[in-house]
Structures are given as C-alpha cells and as structure tokens.
Motif scaffolding. Structure first.
Motif, PDB file in Angstrom:
ATOM      1  N   GLY A   1       0.834  -1.192   0.000  1.00  0.00           N
ATOM      2  CA  GLY A   1       0.000   0.000   0.000  1.00  0.00           C
ATOM      3  C   GLY A   1       0.869   1.241   0.000  1.00  0.00           C
ATOM      4  N   PHE A   2       0.247   2.357  -0.404  1.00  0.00           N
ATOM      5  CA  PHE A   2       0.984   3.617  -0.412  1.00  0.00           C
ATOM      6  C   PHE A   2       0.009   4.778  -0.345  1.00  0.00           C
ATOM      7  N   SER A   3       0.539   5.913   0.073  1.00  0.00           N
ATOM      8  CA  SER A   3      -0.224   7.168   0.069  1.00  0.00           C
ATOM      9  C   SER A   3       0.708   8.277  -0.406  1.00  0.00           C
ATOM     10  N   ILE A   4       0.125   9.231  -1.157  1.00  0.00           N
ATOM     11  CA  ILE A   4       0.896  10.361  -1.689  1.00  0.00           C
ATOM     12  C   ILE A   4       0.033  11.607  -1.590  1.00  0.00           C
ATOM     13  N   VAL A   5       0.624  12.680  -1.044  1.00  0.00           N
ATOM     14  CA  VAL A   5      -0.085  13.959  -0.934  1.00  0.00           C
ATOM     15  C   VAL A   5       0.677  15.021  -1.720  1.00  0.00           C
ATOM     16  N   ASP A   6      -0.080  15.912  -2.344  1.00  0.00           N
ATOM     17  CA  ASP A   6       0.452  16.983  -3.187  1.00  0.00           C
ATOM     18  C   ASP A   6       0.278  18.319  -2.457  1.00  0.00           C
ATOM     19  N   LEU A   7       1.379  18.909  -2.013  1.00  0.00           N
ATOM     20  CA  LEU A   7       1.320  20.204  -1.326  1.00  0.00           C
ATOM     21  C   LEU A   7       1.030  21.361  -2.277  1.00  0.00           C
ATOM     22  N   LYS A   8       1.392  21.201  -3.537  1.00  0.00           N
ATOM     23  CA  LYS A   8       1.215  22.285  -4.502  1.00  0.00           C
ATOM     24  C   LYS A   8      -0.267  22.553  -4.787  1.00  0.00           C
ATOM     25  N   GLU A   9      -1.027  21.494  -5.024  1.00  0.00           N
ATOM     26  CA  GLU A   9      -2.455  21.631  -5.325  1.00  0.00           C
ATOM     27  C   GLU A   9      -3.337  21.294  -4.124  1.00  0.00           C
ATOM     28  N   HIS A  10      -2.709  20.987  -2.980  1.00  0.00           N
ATOM     29  CA  HIS A  10      -3.439  20.648  -1.750  1.00  0.00           C
ATOM     30  C   HIS A  10      -4.416  19.511  -2.002  1.00  0.00           C
ATOM     31  N   ASN A  11      -3.851  18.429  -2.515  1.00  0.00           N
ATOM     32  CA  ASN A  11      -4.643  17.310  -2.984  1.00  0.00           C
ATOM     33  C   ASN A  11      -4.026  15.990  -2.532  1.00  0.00           C
ATOM     34  N   ILE A  12      -4.900  15.045  -2.181  1.00  0.00           N
ATOM     35  CA  ILE A  12      -4.439  13.680  -1.933  1.00  0.00           C
ATOM     36  C   ILE A  12      -4.317  13.038  -3.303  1.00  0.00           C
ATOM     37  N   TRP A  13      -3.097  12.719  -3.667  1.00  0.00           N
ATOM     38  CA  TRP A  13      -2.895  12.161  -4.993  1.00  0.00           C
ATOM     39  C   TRP A  13      -3.324  10.704  -5.010  1.00  0.00           C
ATOM     40  N   TYR A  14      -2.902   9.936  -4.023  1.00  0.00           N
ATOM     41  CA  TYR A  14      -3.291   8.528  -3.969  1.00  0.00           C
ATOM     42  C   TYR A  14      -3.227   7.982  -2.556  1.00  0.00           C
ATOM     43  N   VAL A  15      -4.165   7.084  -2.258  1.00  0.00           N
ATOM     44  CA  VAL A  15      -4.067   6.138  -1.143  1.00  0.00           C
ATOM     45  C   VAL A  15      -4.596   4.833  -1.724  1.00  0.00           C
ATOM     46  N   PHE A  16      -3.705   3.870  -1.919  1.00  0.00           N
ATOM     47  CA  PHE A  16      -4.113   2.610  -2.525  1.00  0.00           C
ATOM     48  C   PHE A  16      -3.478   1.421  -1.816  1.00  0.00           C
ATOM     49  N   LEU A  17      -4.220   0.319  -1.828  1.00  0.00           N
ATOM     50  CA  LEU A  17      -3.759  -0.939  -1.251  1.00  0.00           C
ATOM     51  C   LEU A  17      -3.873  -2.057  -2.265  1.00  0.00           C
ATOM     52  N   ASP A  18      -2.939  -2.986  -2.198  1.00  0.00           N
ATOM     53  CA  ASP A  18      -3.071  -4.227  -2.927  1.00  0.00           C
ATOM     54  C   ASP A  18      -4.360  -4.882  -2.417  1.00  0.00           C
ATOM     55  N   PRO A  19      -5.253  -5.334  -3.311  1.00  0.00           N
ATOM     56  CA  PRO A  19      -6.529  -5.896  -2.859  1.00  0.00           C
ATOM     57  C   PRO A  19      -6.400  -7.041  -1.852  1.00  0.00           C
ATOM     58  N   GLY A  20      -5.295  -7.756  -1.882  1.00  0.00           N
ATOM     59  CA  GLY A  20      -5.100  -8.855  -0.934  1.00  0.00           C
ATOM     60  C   GLY A  20      -4.799  -8.406   0.487  1.00  0.00           C
ATOM     61  N   PHE A  21      -4.632  -7.103   0.693  1.00  0.00           N
ATOM     62  CA  PHE A  21      -4.264  -6.593   2.013  1.00  0.00           C
ATOM     63  C   PHE A  21      -5.283  -5.601   2.552  1.00  0.00           C
ATOM     64  N   GLU A  22      -6.469  -5.582   1.976  1.00  0.00           N
ATOM     65  CA  GLU A  22      -7.521  -4.685   2.452  1.00  0.00           C
ATOM     66  C   GLU A  22      -8.080  -5.175   3.790  1.00  0.00           C
ATOM     67  N   LYS A  23      -8.732  -4.275   4.498  1.00  0.00           N
ATOM     68  CA  LYS A  23      -9.432  -4.570   5.757  1.00  0.00           C
ATOM     69  C   LYS A  23      -8.493  -5.060   6.863  1.00  0.00           C
ATOM     70  N   GLN A  24      -7.256  -4.534   6.850  1.00  0.00           N
ATOM     71  CA  GLN A  24      -6.295  -4.868   7.901  1.00  0.00           C
ATOM     72  C   GLN A  24      -5.799  -3.618   8.624  1.00  0.00           C
ATOM     73  N   GLY A  25      -6.378  -2.463   8.314  1.00  0.00           N
ATOM     74  CA  GLY A  25      -5.967  -1.221   8.956  1.00  0.00           C
ATOM     75  C   GLY A  25      -4.791  -0.531   8.292  1.00  0.00           C
ATOM     76  N   ILE A  26      -4.289  -1.091   7.207  1.00  0.00           N
ATOM     77  CA  ILE A  26      -3.125  -0.522   6.528  1.00  0.00           C
ATOM     78  C   ILE A  26      -3.490   0.820   5.892  1.00  0.00           C
ATOM     79  N   GLY A  27      -4.615   0.870   5.212  1.00  0.00           N
ATOM     80  CA  GLY A  27      -5.056   2.112   4.588  1.00  0.00           C
ATOM     81  C   GLY A  27      -5.235   3.228   5.604  1.00  0.00           C
ATOM     82  N   ARG A  28      -5.786   2.893   6.744  1.00  0.00           N
ATOM     83  CA  ARG A  28      -5.990   3.879   7.816  1.00  0.00           C
ATOM     84  C   ARG A  28      -4.646   4.426   8.284  1.00  0.00           C
ATOM     85  N   LYS A  29      -3.667   3.572   8.474  1.00  0.00           N
ATOM     86  CA  LYS A  29      -2.343   4.017   8.927  1.00  0.00           C
ATOM     87  C   LYS A  29      -1.683   4.922   7.892  1.00  0.00           C
TER      88      LYS A  29
END
Length: 144
Positions: free
Chosen positions: A57-85
């Motif tokens: 999983g990964f998350s990326i934030v854009d300070l220039k446009e004040h935008n969350i670019w991505y928060v994504f998880l491999d489907p096999g690792f969903e519902k384990q709290g990884i996305g929340r972290k």
C-alpha cells in the motif's frame, strides 16, 4: 512497516496502483513513473507500507495543489488497517506543513467513498468525471 517512499519504490507503487479493483485508471500509462517521482519528491511526499520487502500500500499527498494524490492498497491486504495508517501519517504530515484545506476525488459507491466519509472527510461537490470531491480542513483533522 511504514516508511517514506523512495525513488526505487516507484515500480512497486505502480504495480499496487494498477492492481486495484475500484478507482482503476482507464489507461495505466496515464500515470508515469516520472509523474510519481514529481509528486513524491517535488510536489509533496509519499509513504509505503511494506511486508516482507513487498509494497502492499501507499499514500501520496500533493502540497502544490493541496490534494491527496493517492491512497491505494493491494486488494489482498484490504481490511487490515493498513489504509488507515497510511491515511493518518499522510494527513498528520500534511497539516504539519500547512493549514490549507486538502481535497481528494473518488468514485461514488466504492469502499474508498465509505472510508473517507468515516474518516471525517466532507463531501463538497463533484470532481473530474463524476467523482465525489471531499475536503478535510486543518481544524477537522486536528480535532478528530
């Protein structure tokens, strides 16, 4: 397990991005490695969640446009709290840099939509091709 993303992580980030079952890209070539590099190191910052040297999983934030670019998880690792972290470390860092409201867009009727609603994001309209536009203010995040 969570650390800041590095340039050598980009190939695995792309694999995770293109493995998702919701919010898929119509053309995987729309987001290049160079795009990832720009958002990770010039425009903002990113984090990865790694298990046994595999990015799940990964998350990326854009300070220039004040935008969350991505928060994504491999489907096999969903519902384990990884996305929340990943979401929380990203927003904590973002609001240490600025008090500007941050926004994101996500497809309606998805797990992501429910996740953001439960996380305190406020729906403010429509973005792009029918995505729901959400915002998070500094005060809402700090008072969560």
């Amino acid at each position: 397990m969570i650390r800041e993303a590095r340039s050598e992580d980009i190939p695995q980030i792309q694999i995770v991005r293109n493995s998702v079952k919701e919010n898929t890209l119509s053309d995987p070539n729309l987001v290049t490695d160079k795009d990832c590099e720009e958002f990770l190191f010039k425009r903002g910052k990113g984090w990865i969640y790694e298990i046994d040297n595999q990015i799940v999983g990964f998350s990326i934030v854009d300070l220039k446009e004040h935008n969350i670019w991505y928060v994504f998880l491999d489907p096999g690792f969903e519902k384990q709290g990884i996305g929340r972290k990943l979401h929380n470390i990203m927003l904590d860092w973002y609001f240490e840099q600025t008090e500007e409201t941050v926004w994101l867009g996500t497809s309606p009727n998805t797990r992501a939509e429910n996740f953001y609603r439960k996380s305190g994001w406020k729906e403010v309209g429509v973005h792009g091709k029918g995505e729901i536009k959400f915002e998070m203010t500094y005060n809402n995040w700090k008072n969560k």
